[in-house]
Design a protein around this motif. Sequence first.
Motif, short mmCIF file in Angstrom:
data_model
loop_
_atom_site.label_atom_id
_atom_site.label_comp_id
_atom_site.label_asym_id
_atom_site.label_seq_id
_atom_site.Cartn_x
_atom_site.Cartn_y
_atom_site.Cartn_z
N ILE A 92 0.85 -1.20 0.00
CA ILE A 92 0.00 0.00 0.00
C ILE A 92 0.88 1.25 0.00
N ILE A 93 1.90 1.25 0.84
CA ILE A 93 2.81 2.40 0.92
C ILE A 93 3.58 2.55 -0.38
N GLY A 94 4.09 1.43 -0.89
CA GLY A 94 4.90 1.48 -2.11
C GLY A 94 4.11 1.95 -3.32
N GLU A 95 2.91 1.42 -3.49
CA GLU A 95 2.14 1.71 -4.71
C GLU A 95 1.49 3.09 -4.68
N THR A 96 1.27 3.66 -3.51
CA THR A 96 0.59 4.96 -3.45
C THR A 96 1.58 6.10 -3.23
N GLY A 97 2.82 5.76 -2.91
CA GLY A 97 3.87 6.77 -2.79
C GLY A 97 3.62 7.81 -1.71
N ILE A 103 -1.82 13.62 3.08
CA ILE A 103 -2.97 13.56 3.98
C ILE A 103 -3.72 12.27 3.65
N VAL A 104 -3.98 11.48 4.71
CA VAL A 104 -4.61 10.16 4.53
C VAL A 104 -5.91 10.11 5.32
N VAL A 105 -6.95 9.51 4.71
CA VAL A 105 -8.17 9.17 5.44
C VAL A 105 -8.23 7.65 5.51
N ASP A 106 -8.50 7.11 6.71
CA ASP A 106 -8.46 5.67 6.94
C ASP A 106 -9.72 5.24 7.67
N LEU A 118 0.71 4.14 8.52
CA LEU A 118 0.63 5.24 7.55
C LEU A 118 1.07 6.56 8.18
N ALA A 119 0.69 6.77 9.44
CA ALA A 119 1.06 8.03 10.12
C ALA A 119 2.57 8.12 10.34
N HIS A 120 3.23 6.99 10.37
CA HIS A 120 4.69 6.97 10.54
C HIS A 120 5.38 7.63 9.33
N ILE A 121 4.65 7.66 8.21
CA ILE A 121 5.22 8.20 6.96
C ILE A 121 4.53 9.50 6.54
N ALA A 122 3.20 9.53 6.70
CA ALA A 122 2.42 10.65 6.15
C ALA A 122 2.42 11.87 7.08
N LYS A 123 1.87 12.98 6.56
CA LYS A 123 1.76 14.20 7.39
C LYS A 123 0.67 14.01 8.44
N HIS A 124 -0.51 13.56 8.00
CA HIS A 124 -1.60 13.39 8.96
C HIS A 124 -2.55 12.28 8.49
N VAL A 125 -3.07 11.53 9.45
CA VAL A 125 -4.05 10.48 9.16
C VAL A 125 -5.32 10.78 9.95
N PHE A 126 -6.46 10.84 9.24
CA PHE A 126 -7.77 10.97 9.88
C PHE A 126 -8.41 9.60 9.80
N SER A 127 -8.68 8.99 10.95
CA SER A 127 -9.19 7.63 10.92
C SER A 127 -10.58 7.53 11.55
N ASP A 165 -9.13 17.28 -0.48
CA ASP A 165 -7.73 17.31 -0.95
C ASP A 165 -6.89 16.19 -0.33
N VAL A 166 -7.48 15.02 -0.24
CA VAL A 166 -6.85 13.87 0.42
C VAL A 166 -5.98 13.11 -0.60
N ASP A 167 -4.81 12.67 -0.16
CA ASP A 167 -3.90 11.95 -1.06
C ASP A 167 -4.21 10.46 -1.14
N LEU A 168 -4.67 9.90 -0.02
CA LEU A 168 -4.92 8.45 0.02
C LEU A 168 -6.08 8.16 0.95
N ILE A 169 -7.00 7.30 0.49
CA ILE A 169 -8.09 6.82 1.37
C ILE A 169 -7.94 5.31 1.47
N THR A 170 -7.83 4.80 2.70
CA THR A 170 -7.71 3.35 2.90
C THR A 170 -8.99 2.83 3.55
N LEU A 171 -9.61 1.86 2.90
CA LEU A 171 -10.88 1.31 3.38
C LEU A 171 -10.68 -0.13 3.84
N ASP A 172 -10.95 -0.38 5.11
CA ASP A 172 -10.88 -1.74 5.65
C ASP A 172 -12.11 -1.91 6.52
N LEU A 173 -13.25 -2.06 5.84
CA LEU A 173 -14.53 -2.20 6.54
C LEU A 173 -15.44 -3.08 5.69
N PRO A 174 -16.59 -3.52 6.26
CA PRO A 174 -17.35 -4.58 5.58
C PRO A 174 -17.93 -4.22 4.20
#
Length: 257
Positions: A92-97, A103-106, A118-127, A165-174
């Motif tokens: 996920i990190i490699g392919e989305t750069g 800014i990530v929404v999770d 993701l927060a270890h790498i990105a500016k901010h994660v909203f989860s 203006d989000v760079d990446l959205i990660t979805l892990d829900l039903p």
Amino acid sequence: MKVLIHKEKREVVDGREFIVAKAKQYFVTDLSKDVHTLYGTISQQDLSKPSGSVIKSDNGKEFFLLDASFIDIYKRFRKLPQTIPLKDIGLIIGETGINPQSIVVDGGLGSGALAAALAHIAKHVFSYEVRDDCIATSEANIKMIGLTNITVKKKSLYDGIDETDVDLITLDLPEPWKVIPHCAKALKTGGFIISYSPSVPQVMDFVNELHKHDQLLYLKTVEIIERLWEIEGRRVRPKSTGIGHSGFIVFARKIRA
Ligand SMILES: C[S@@+](CC[C@H](N)C(=O)[O-])C[C@H]1O[C@@H](n2cnc3c(N)ncnc32)[C@H](O)[C@@H]1O
């Protein structure tokens, strides 16, 4: 926090090699007390020695002392629902750069494993998360690892995404397909969506819904199979244990404003 490592010890008896002491690692959170191990007691004074020191237990067994790194602490996270394994997080990190400006929404936050990686790498994660027990567990995990750039939101992702203006959205829900219209609004052009699902029907419904949105481009679906190997002298073979199926990762991108 510190990590104590006892390396495996082998001895040759009558031409045959035997393991006389198994490799063992101890994660130490309380540096004010002695640590009791399978190979003797490590004194509390020794725990303040610099990372990389070689110290001995009260019965003379050797340990290597390390400062606990991000990944050492991450592996100690308390886990509630199924978390995404590191093999999948890496892709996920490699392919989305994502990078320190991202800014990530999770969601769902779960135990906070993906959000923290993701927060270890990105500016901010909203989860986003709907369960109070998951919020409590993940907040404790986030505090333990010392991340200050995760905002935990008690809100269903099916009801919308507040950020723009989000760079990446990660979805892990039903039912990730329910979030697709919100993703199209929240993402910046060129931003990515990844959806992580354990089962094929979820992947089908997600990809079929993606195709209905002109702004979004379906990229690919990937399953990572990780195979561990056993190396014992010249006996080299795949291990019979390891992670089986974890999940499918679907990648998509916003290609139009
Ligand atoms: C498999 S877990 C996520 C694990 C997480 N990615 C991790 O690495 O720890 C799925 C989570 O989604 C949450 N969830 C379910 N529906 C949701 C919704 N509509 N909005 C936000 N979270 C939701 C669940 O409560 C659960 O904690």
